[in-house]
Design a protein around this motif. Sequence first.
Motif, PDB file in Angstrom:
ATOM      1  N   ALA A 469     -26.337 -24.357  22.831  1.00  0.00           N
ATOM      2  CA  ALA A 469     -25.169 -24.521  23.961  1.00  0.00           C
ATOM      3  C   ALA A 469     -23.812 -25.011  23.457  1.00  0.00           C
ATOM      4  CB  ALA A 469     -25.571 -25.255  25.406  1.00  0.00           C
ATOM      5  N   GLU A 470     -23.869 -26.366  22.774  1.00  0.00           N
ATOM      6  CA  GLU A 470     -23.309 -26.965  22.062  1.00  0.00           C
ATOM      7  C   GLU A 470     -22.635 -26.254  21.068  1.00  0.00           C
ATOM      8  OE1 GLU A 470     -23.248 -30.923  21.124  1.00  0.00           O
ATOM      9  OE2 GLU A 470     -24.625 -30.821  21.641  1.00  0.00           O
ATOM     10  N   LEU A 471     -22.644 -26.077  20.224  1.00  0.00           N
ATOM     11  CA  LEU A 471     -22.086 -24.359  18.991  1.00  0.00           C
ATOM     12  C   LEU A 471     -22.007 -23.351  19.643  1.00  0.00           C
ATOM     13  CD1 LEU A 471     -24.420 -26.428  15.953  1.00  0.00           C
ATOM     14  CD2 LEU A 471     -21.838 -26.741  16.546  1.00  0.00           C
ATOM     15  N   GLY A 472     -22.700 -22.818  20.621  1.00  0.00           N
ATOM     16  CA  GLY A 472     -22.102 -21.101  21.131  1.00  0.00           C
ATOM     17  C   GLY A 472     -22.787 -20.318  20.131  1.00  0.00           C
ATOM     18  N   ILE A 473     -24.623 -20.658  20.480  1.00  0.00           N
ATOM     19  CA  ILE A 473     -25.337 -19.949  19.753  1.00  0.00           C
ATOM     20  C   ILE A 473     -25.834 -18.932  20.081  1.00  0.00           C
ATOM     21  CG2 ILE A 473     -27.141 -20.017  17.646  1.00  0.00           C
ATOM     22  CD1 ILE A 473     -26.395 -22.384  16.567  1.00  0.00           C
ATOM     23  N   GLU A 474     -25.838 -17.632  19.895  1.00  0.00           N
ATOM     24  CA  GLU A 474     -26.634 -16.829  20.798  1.00  0.00           C
ATOM     25  C   GLU A 474     -27.810 -16.899  21.033  1.00  0.00           C
ATOM     26  OE1 GLU A 474     -25.565 -12.929  18.964  1.00  0.00           O
ATOM     27  OE2 GLU A 474     -23.303 -13.084  19.356  1.00  0.00           O
ATOM     28  N   ARG A 475     -28.133 -16.777  20.325  1.00  0.00           N
ATOM     29  CA  ARG A 475     -30.153 -17.368  19.986  1.00  0.00           C
ATOM     30  C   ARG A 475     -30.796 -17.696  19.540  1.00  0.00           C
ATOM     31  NH1 ARG A 475     -31.967 -11.556  17.304  1.00  0.00           N
ATOM     32  NH2 ARG A 475     -34.185 -12.191  18.009  1.00  0.00           N
ATOM     33  N   VAL A 476     -31.822 -18.761  20.149  1.00  0.00           N
ATOM     34  CA  VAL A 476     -32.518 -19.606  19.847  1.00  0.00           C
ATOM     35  C   VAL A 476     -34.097 -18.987  19.874  1.00  0.00           C
ATOM     36  CG1 VAL A 476     -33.118 -21.638  20.525  1.00  0.00           C
ATOM     37  CG2 VAL A 476     -30.866 -21.616  20.707  1.00  0.00           C
ATOM     38  N   ARG A 477     -35.036 -19.471  18.835  1.00  0.00           N
ATOM     39  CA  ARG A 477     -36.320 -19.363  18.394  1.00  0.00           C
ATOM     40  C   ARG A 477     -36.463 -20.838  18.071  1.00  0.00           C
ATOM     41  NH1 ARG A 477     -40.814 -16.178  17.679  1.00  0.00           N
ATOM     42  NH2 ARG A 477     -42.529 -17.504  17.351  1.00  0.00           N
ATOM     43  N   ALA A 478     -37.764 -22.103  18.874  1.00  0.00           N
ATOM     44  CA  ALA A 478     -38.056 -22.083  19.248  1.00  0.00           C
ATOM     45  C   ALA A 478     -39.404 -23.088  18.374  1.00  0.00           C
ATOM     46  CB  ALA A 478     -37.276 -24.177  19.717  1.00  0.00           C
ATOM     47  N   GLU A 479     -39.599 -24.105  18.362  1.00  0.00           N
ATOM     48  CA  GLU A 479     -40.977 -24.767  18.553  1.00  0.00           C
ATOM     49  C   GLU A 479     -41.540 -23.517  16.899  1.00  0.00           C
ATOM     50  OE1 GLU A 479     -43.385 -24.469  21.882  1.00  0.00           O
ATOM     51  OE2 GLU A 479     -41.778 -26.281  22.684  1.00  0.00           O
ATOM     52  N   CYS A 480     -41.074 -23.200  16.267  1.00  0.00           N
ATOM     53  CA  CYS A 480     -41.381 -22.051  15.077  1.00  0.00           C
ATOM     54  C   CYS A 480     -42.137 -22.416  13.601  1.00  0.00           C
ATOM     55  CB  CYS A 480     -39.946 -21.309  13.862  1.00  0.00           C
ATOM     56  SG  CYS A 480     -39.469 -20.718  15.860  1.00  0.00           S
ATOM     57  N   LEU A 481     -43.275 -22.100  13.511  1.00  0.00           N
ATOM     58  CA  LEU A 481     -43.610 -22.469  12.290  1.00  0.00           C
ATOM     59  C   LEU A 481     -43.094 -21.135  11.595  1.00  0.00           C
ATOM     60  CD1 LEU A 481     -47.720 -21.985  12.858  1.00  0.00           C
ATOM     61  CD2 LEU A 481     -46.055 -23.805  12.771  1.00  0.00           C
ATOM     62  N   PRO A 482     -43.056 -21.852  10.057  1.00  0.00           N
ATOM     63  CA  PRO A 482     -42.602 -20.857   8.797  1.00  0.00           C
ATOM     64  C   PRO A 482     -42.913 -19.739   9.001  1.00  0.00           C
ATOM     65  CG  PRO A 482     -43.480 -22.737   7.502  1.00  0.00           C
ATOM     66  CD  PRO A 482     -44.004 -22.710   9.717  1.00  0.00           C
ATOM     67  N   ALA A 483     -44.037 -19.430   9.111  1.00  0.00           N
ATOM     68  CA  ALA A 483     -43.705 -17.555   9.460  1.00  0.00           C
ATOM     69  C   ALA A 483     -43.502 -16.803  10.279  1.00  0.00           C
ATOM     70  CB  ALA A 483     -45.389 -17.164   9.445  1.00  0.00           C
ATOM     71  N   ASP A 484     -43.240 -17.694  11.808  1.00  0.00           N
ATOM     72  CA  ASP A 484     -42.417 -17.205  12.606  1.00  0.00           C
ATOM     73  C   ASP A 484     -40.565 -16.864  12.033  1.00  0.00           C
ATOM     74  OD1 ASP A 484     -44.902 -17.439  14.402  1.00  0.00           O
ATOM     75  OD2 ASP A 484     -44.196 -19.821  14.745  1.00  0.00           O
ATOM     76  N   LYS A 485     -40.897 -17.991  12.003  1.00  0.00           N
ATOM     77  CA  LYS A 485     -38.950 -17.608  11.002  1.00  0.00           C
ATOM     78  C   LYS A 485     -38.626 -15.755  10.186  1.00  0.00           C
ATOM     79  CE  LYS A 485     -37.747 -22.915  11.178  1.00  0.00           C
ATOM     80  NZ  LYS A 485     -37.096 -23.706   9.930  1.00  0.00           N
ATOM     81  N   VAL A 486     -39.620 -16.623   9.408  1.00  0.00           N
ATOM     82  CA  VAL A 486     -40.074 -14.687   8.455  1.00  0.00           C
ATOM     83  C   VAL A 486     -40.327 -13.345   9.590  1.00  0.00           C
ATOM     84  CG1 VAL A 486     -41.429 -13.693   6.820  1.00  0.00           C
ATOM     85  CG2 VAL A 486     -41.329 -16.379   6.764  1.00  0.00           C
TER      86      VAL A 486
END
Length: 627
Positions: A469-486
């Motif tokens: 919210a501070e940076l104005g980023i559109e999408r967020v995915r939290a609590e990610c493992l490395p495989a989730d990021k991929v």
Amino acid sequence: MARGIRLVRRYPVVALTLAIGLVGIVLALAGAGWLVAWIFSVYALAVAAWQAVGMVRDILRGHWGLDILAVTAIVATVVVGEYVAALIVVLMLTGGEALEDYAGRRAKRELDALLTRAPQHAHRVVDDHFVDVPVDEVEPGDVLLVRPSEIVPVDGELRSAEASVDESSITGESVPVEKRAGDGLLSGSVNGLAAIEITATARAADSQYQQIVALVAEAAASKAPVVRLADRYAVPFTAFSLLLAGFAWWISGDPVRFAEVLVLATPCPLLIAAPVAFIGGMSRAARNGVIVKGGGVLEQLARARTAVFDKTGTLTHGSPELVAVRPEAGFDADELLGLVASAEQYSSHVLAESMIDAARERGIRLQEAAAAREAATNGVVARIGGREVVVGKFAFVAEHAPETRRTGIAPGELAVYVAVDGTYAGALLARDRLRGNAAATLARLDELGVRHTMMLTGDAQATADHIAAELGIERVRAECLPADKVQEVAGIADRPVIMVGDGVNDAPVLAAADVGIAMGARGATAASESASAVILVDDVSRTAKAVEIGRDTVRIALQSIWIGIAVSIALMLVATFGVIPATVGALLQEVVDLITILAALRAIGGRRDARAGADAAERQRTAASAR
């Protein structure tokens, strides 16, 4: 004289062509013009045959190159008796390759500078005297002498009271950096005016500068896709040139007109422009503290539409700072912080340093522990002053003090809980600060055409949402493992995708992205090995700089290609009507080659970066005077 000999050895065919031309001039003045015609024609046909062999091999491999135009032009000029033009075409063809090589060497200056400056020896302290040893023999713990203006040979820690070092070749920072005893020194930085002693903390192969050299060598060995794109212009450009030359012959009835058009259709603009521009762009990136592993990465950066960021250590500093101390059970704030910091001396957690620094800033003396053990990812237990101090996560501390209760935290904060002798003693709150230039970096990326942003992090959803919210980023995915990021990066539709990260856990997603950028990885981590580009300094704004350099490089490469094509076509159209003799046309094509190279060399960007550096220095001086 010596330089001339080196040039002759480096470009023997060019030297031979010039020598034959000089011999021809002498013979012509002596009245042996018929001999000149034979010498020029035979030599030109020999070069054409040599080029034709390579051309046929390329065609058999399925690659239709541009050499067919040059070979056809040489044969045509010889057949119609324009032997002087034939020799000039030979000079243009061989000289164009030499000019490309020379321009490439000029463009690679900053890359080559890194390679040639690699330290070779170190002065090791042995029994109160110094012994020169190969840098590869230095081991961690060795004490080394670094004389004035010498390069620091390996990563180390300063033993002397103070030092001033130039880290510009590593970080791009032009102002000398002041160091104090205990501060880290990077290999490749240059010592100031006083001799210093350092303690080696890494072997040469694991040190900063040598890792950068390895990345540079990998980057310099690549070929950009846009170069192959230039090759794809070969078929239409060749077909157009041959048809136009045939048309000129048909309307004039003179085969000489065919040769006059073809000498202006030689392919050097396509062959030279793209490689020179991309080598220049890679050189410019290196000068700005970004090692790009290939020209193809620059092309992807130029077309990027989405930027994905890790949070901790990328958009934030990755080193949380203490924001509040909430003591319980009769403890005061300084006492609680002192116990926590004393215990954290025996922890490797990222929060430990923050607690220790906060205690020292408040003048709190740290105590030694009679015993200490760390429970990985949970906390630390230490016996300090006869008391058992437990510091860590809520569940871990609650095991030792059942009455432990959660404390309220704001978005973006985290809590460290404390128990003393089985009693809940309070909590400390910390916050990982946003980088000061993170918002400006995202705004600059948007200006450069990277319209979509996303943050992937292993942190809690509330913390991630607060930062986004501070940076104005559109999408967020939290609590990610490395495989989730991929998986998230693979599912993004607006491509190419840039992924920016800094940790070992980011290595898989950096490799999976169209362009993976390892920020501040300093060439030694799994992140830098997996990434397409490595930012050598702890500065997220270099991400936008890399995109800017990519866009500038591709734009200049394509501009240079089309400038060469446009000028060649214009001259060919004029030659169609017999206005330009073959010999004059061949000389004009040399001018086209020179224009193409000069246009492509703009990708080095020296003046643009110099202006940017001057503006930054002026801002620093203004800020300093204001203080």
